[in-house]
Structure formats: C-alpha cells, structure tokens
Write an enzyme that holds these catalytic residues in place. Sequence first.
Site, PDB file in Angstrom:
ATOM      1  N   GLU A  24      -3.887 -10.872   1.882  1.00  0.00           N
ATOM      2  CA  GLU A  24      -4.700 -11.612   3.350  1.00  0.00           C
ATOM      3  C   GLU A  24      -5.748 -11.865   3.284  1.00  0.00           C
ATOM      4  O   GLU A  24      -6.475 -11.170   2.137  1.00  0.00           O
ATOM      5  CB  GLU A  24      -4.490 -11.154   4.163  1.00  0.00           C
ATOM      6  CG  GLU A  24      -3.917  -9.760   5.393  1.00  0.00           C
ATOM      7  CD  GLU A  24      -4.904  -8.902   4.840  1.00  0.00           C
ATOM      8  OE1 GLU A  24      -6.401 -10.186   5.174  1.00  0.00           O
ATOM      9  OE2 GLU A  24      -5.080  -7.971   4.544  1.00  0.00           O
ATOM     10  N   GLU A  59      -5.926  -8.417   0.794  1.00  0.00           N
ATOM     11  CA  GLU A  59      -6.308  -8.854  -0.507  1.00  0.00           C
ATOM     12  C   GLU A  59      -4.779  -8.806  -1.087  1.00  0.00           C
ATOM     13  O   GLU A  59      -4.179  -9.318  -1.830  1.00  0.00           O
ATOM     14  CB  GLU A  59      -7.386  -8.587  -1.217  1.00  0.00           C
ATOM     15  CG  GLU A  59      -8.440  -9.024  -1.046  1.00  0.00           C
ATOM     16  CD  GLU A  59      -9.621  -9.481  -1.029  1.00  0.00           C
ATOM     17  OE1 GLU A  59      -9.199  -8.888  -3.020  1.00  0.00           O
ATOM     18  OE2 GLU A  59     -10.510  -9.407  -1.019  1.00  0.00           O
TER      19      GLU A  59
END
Length: 542
Positions: free
Chosen positions: A369, A509
Amino acid sequence: MTRLLLVRHGQTEWNCQQRYQGQSDVPLDATGQRQVVQLARRLSREPIDAIFSSVLKRAAATARHIAAYHRLDVQHDPRLRELHFGAFEGLTYAEVKSTYPQDLAAWEADRNQAPPGGESLASLVDRLTAFLAETRAAYPAGNLLVVGHGGPLRVLLCLLLGLPPEKHWQFQLDTASWTEIHVYDTGAILAHLNTKDGQVNLPVIPPLDSDAQQTARSRQVRLTKPNGALGKLEDLSVRLAGMTGNLTWLPERRTVLVFAGDHGVVAQGISTYPQDVTRQMVLNFLNGGAAINVLARQTNTRVTVVDAGVIGDFEAHPDLIAGKVAPGTADFSQGPAMSAQQAEQSIQLGLDAVRQEIARGLDILAVGEMGIGNTTAASAIIAAVTGAAPAEVTGRGTGLDDQSLAHKIAVIDRALRVNQPADQDTLMKVGGFEIGAMAGAIIGAAAERIPVIIDGLISTAAALIAAQIDPATKPFLIAGHRSAEPGHIAALEALGLEPLLDLNMRLGEGSGAVLAIPIIEAAMRTLQEMATFDSASVSGPA
C-alpha cells in the site's frame, strides 16, 4: 477452467404467493421484469461466451434481456426446466399439506420419490447430468451463463461440487440473482452466491486441503534429512500444500498489488509528510523507481498499482488500475471515514483487481500500500479489533518525534470514542479505501486457493478486516515480515501468524511481502525436489 454463471429468473406472481410453479409456464410479474433489467445491466460488465436457458417463459425472458447486451443467441434447452411437481403444481405448501398430507410426507421423507403425477429428483439429476456433460465437452473453457429455476440450479451446484443431490435444498437462491462457480478438471469452487446489483460479490473461501497437508507431512518425514531439520520451511510447505491443494505448486507467477489512497485524518497533523506524497509515490511506482519496484525486479514479481482513493488523477497506464472510490476518506477523528456504500465499493475494487491478476496468471499474491496517514488508520483498526489501547499499537509512522507521536495517539483515541467501531463497521468507521481494497483482494485470492503474503502494519490491518468479513481467509495468509511498528505484533498475534523475516523494516509498499517470496519457493522446492531415503539409498534413522 470453465466459469459458470447460474442465473435464477426474476420474480413471478406465483413466487410472491409461494406456489409450486414447477413446469407451469408462469411469466415474470412487473417486479420481476424490473429485476431482470437491473440484472442484465449488471451482467453486461461480465464476459460471457454462451448463454443457455430453460424453455419456460420466466427463464427465457430473463435470458433474452441478458443476451441483448452481449449480442448472443440464447440456446434454449428443455433439460433446464424446473422439476414437475405433478398434483402440487399451482398450490401453496399449506394447500398441499391439507390436500395431499400423506403424499407430501412421503415426498419430504425421500426426495427421490416423485410427487403424485410429477417427476422424481433422480429424473431431474439425469437430465442435468447429461446437460453438464455435453456443455463441458463443447466448452472446456470460457464463460458460460445458464438461466434457470431454483431447483435445477441447486442440483447443478450439488453435481459440480460433488454433493448429494438430495441436499440441494441447502442452497437458497434468490430470484434475479447470479451464482458464480469455477469448474476445473479436478473439481469446482463456488465463487459467488446470490450476486445482485449494488452488493459486494463476496466469494466463498474453501477450507484447506487436509489430504494434501497429510501427504506433505508424510513426504517431509521421508526426505534425506533429520525430521524437522529444515525448521519453519517444513511447516510452511505443509501449509502451502493445504492452501493450494497441490504438492507440485510453485510461486512462479507473482504479483504485488500496491493499493493507494489518501486519508482525511491527515488534517489533524499526524504525518511528517504532505498529503501530495501519496500521488507522487504512485507516479514513482509507475515509473519503476520505488523500493518495491527494485525488489520486484529482483524477485521477478509483477507490480500493479491500484488507485483506490488518491487525491488527484492519473493518466492511463498499463500497470495502473483506476478504481478511485473517492478522492480520500473523511477525517475519522470527526466521524466515519467513509459511508457504508464506499466501504463496499473499496472491497469490491480489491476483488475486481485480484480477478484481473488471476486472468493474467497468478500463483501467489503479495499485498502492499501507499497512503500518507494510513498508519493512523491501521493503528485505529488494530486497536478496535484487538481491544488494545491506542498507545500500545501506535508507532512513529513516517518518523514522528515524541510530541507528535503523543498527538497521533490522542487523535486515534478520539476517533475510537467518536466512532465506536466494531465488527463489520470497523472499515467504514476508521479505515481507508486502500485498506478495504486490500481486504477484498485477500478474500478474492483465498477463494481461488492462492496464497496471500501480507506485508507490514497496514496490510495486516487489512487482513484483520478481511478476517472480520470472512474468518476463512486466515489459513491462506502468510506474514512476510515483522514490521518495526508496534501495532504489527498485536495484529499478527490476532491472526495467529508468525512472520518469515524480521529486518526492522517499516516501509510498506509490499516490500517485506515480496522479500519473502524466495523463502516460500524454497519451502516448496525442498519438499518437491529432495530425494527420499529410499530413492537415494540413504539409511534412515535407526
């Protein structure tokens, strides 16, 4: 694989009166016609290669509306007609009970008996078995839609899932709804049940394959090593065998889905970075310059970015899924982060995103994310789900000093008091669009027996949301690493997960998830490729 969509016709007047309508040619009523129009619009977005329908009016009209969107001819097949209820046709259950009490009792005791003057379940099974055999031979793969009646569709589900046909009553199929089932050479998986427009299409998640797990355990004992010498790799291989149902599985086709979204709570000054960094980092992902891109290249992992709710627009890009629910959530320290409809939209976005990746080829999914402010949302979710105090599960995020950390904790504490998040409304109250989308992706992958590697604090909070929606997701989760964020430990414990790596990372991420892929591959390759004591002519333990 063949993807089957089983559609029950729209409502009839006899449906409302709860009358046995069997092979009586009852047309759709006004409500049924409206239902079918809505259903046809919804299904216009689904790929369909062929449409089959019962010959009866209510089914044929439903099929006709759907076919119009796809420019397909409907293949009418009399074998799809409803069971003939004989003397019971046109009567309500109460009328049948008062008029034919003995016949009704005998029929309910043994569904293989026929109602007086009617058709037996065995006859229905025979014609549907023939229909399935011919259809699967003609369409070994593709997207097929079958429009029919409650009884035949329930029996089809039983036949495909290997259940006794007399148990078909366990499936409750709504009028003007569709049920999705994926049919493989080795069996079938129920993906969606009773989908209607405006609802989240939640798939059904299968249990772990206990036979595959036992076979993996037995093989581990026979490999040329002391039992347990490979430690966690051995347990991981058994878990993976249970998830996939396949001892020859390898994580060859890899994707990391990076979900991005902005958060209204940033207005409370809980981040050291400006909100526009979310958008800037999405562009960095798409240009291949972020840490996740470097690690993905090293591990041969595809990177797909999903805009779940970033402030600002992006140009079309082959690695971007544009699914913006809204340009950022509301400030959840003042009220709910999103509406119930937006929460459903975010979950559906994740389901749709993972479906696209599956269509491209997917063996294992990593979730990551990006979103300035999302450690605040994740900490609020973890506190709400685990019951921990905000101070216990809130970390420094992007690098807060002591004073700013205390303020962040106070903001989360206020949000929990204002919103009182609990159970299924946790996402709506204190979540984020990217968190809801991650939860949907986790559920969608688990439904297809695809292992899911979760990353750090935020993706693990999403896994908690997914487990709230369906606890059956938990066995399909692998914790890639242990984050330096304190809330991550509480979230992992709540999910019963032990991380594969502990590198003091807190980037997000999907970075820690992707780093774990080689370990996952090693677990399966040692299980598959090592010689056994017998095959290598090596003496085993005395």
